[in-house]
Design an enzyme around this catalytic site. Sequence first.
Site, PDB file in Angstrom:
ATOM      1  N   HIS A  21       0.839  -1.206   0.000  1.00 50.40           N
ATOM      2  CA  HIS A  21       0.000   0.000   0.000  1.00 50.40           C
ATOM      3  C   HIS A  21       0.878   1.262   0.000  1.00 50.40           C
ATOM      4  CE1 HIS A  21      -2.864  -2.889   2.060  1.00 50.40           C
ATOM      5  NE2 HIS A  21      -3.618  -2.417   1.099  1.00 50.40           N
ATOM      6  N   GLU A 132      -1.358  -3.642  -9.226  1.00 51.10           N
ATOM      7  CA  GLU A 132      -1.499  -4.649 -10.291  1.00 51.10           C
ATOM      8  C   GLU A 132      -1.689  -6.055  -9.729  1.00 51.10           C
ATOM      9  OE1 GLU A 132       1.825  -4.214 -12.924  1.00 51.10           O
ATOM     10  OE2 GLU A 132       0.860  -2.562 -14.014  1.00 51.10           O
TER      11      GLU A 132
END
Length: 254
Positions: A21, A132
């Site tokens: 993150h 992704e």
Amino acid sequence: MHEQEQSLAFVPTMGALHDGHISLVELAKTKAAKVAVSIFVNPTQFAPHEDFDSYPRDIESDLKKLEKAGVALVYLPQEHDIYPHGKALTVKAGKQAKGLESDFRPHFFDGVTTVVKTLFDQVRPQIAIFGEKDYQQLLVISEMVQNEGLDIQIIGAPIARDEFGLALSSRNAYLSSDELEIARMLNQVLYKAAYDISEKRDENEALSEANQNLLAAGFDKIDYFSVRGHRVLCAAWLGKTRLIDNTEIPKSLK
Ligand code: PAF
């Protein structure tokens, strides 16, 4: 004023923040003047039998990490902020949602598109960043932004991995130390399949070998090991934990 000086880049999350993150936040910082992060464990993207209740939550530690990362705004909506009229799935996912995850989690993408559209309407960013690792999700959200005519640039961020190549995920916290060892084989099997396919080996044969390799490594069940576009994507179970990963098929060296 230069465009970037006024812009806002947004990183929606479900919390339990890890370095993956933070890598999204770091990318966001290079794209806009300010970065906003939301933390909301979205109930509509979990089926009743899934891990909504046990999904890891650690707001205090998340906030410290975001402050350290230099985030300008953290949005912590409550359920009624996102679903004031009940949990209807108001934004349907498009054709990118077909197959793969949807074959096993049919509710998932409509929950994601509904929450992400609502968060976009509330936060109003110019740019939004998605990892992704959830590659199909990235495609589904890009399609939703086009279909809804939203003026938001969607950017995919490369998968963050641990030193053994395991894709970072909040759900890795569920793994026992034995399971962690096995989980770290997933990326190796994935890379081998991608390499084999790039070397023009029969695709079905390469994928079926990858399935066998995962089971031999100790995975309990494989939801899918498939090619879509130029990527190989997989989802597999280790005990009660479902892991997903994907990688690009390298251009053939031949
Ligand atoms: O990828 C996630 O963490 C979630 O699916 C998202 C995009 C924050 C929507 O709840």
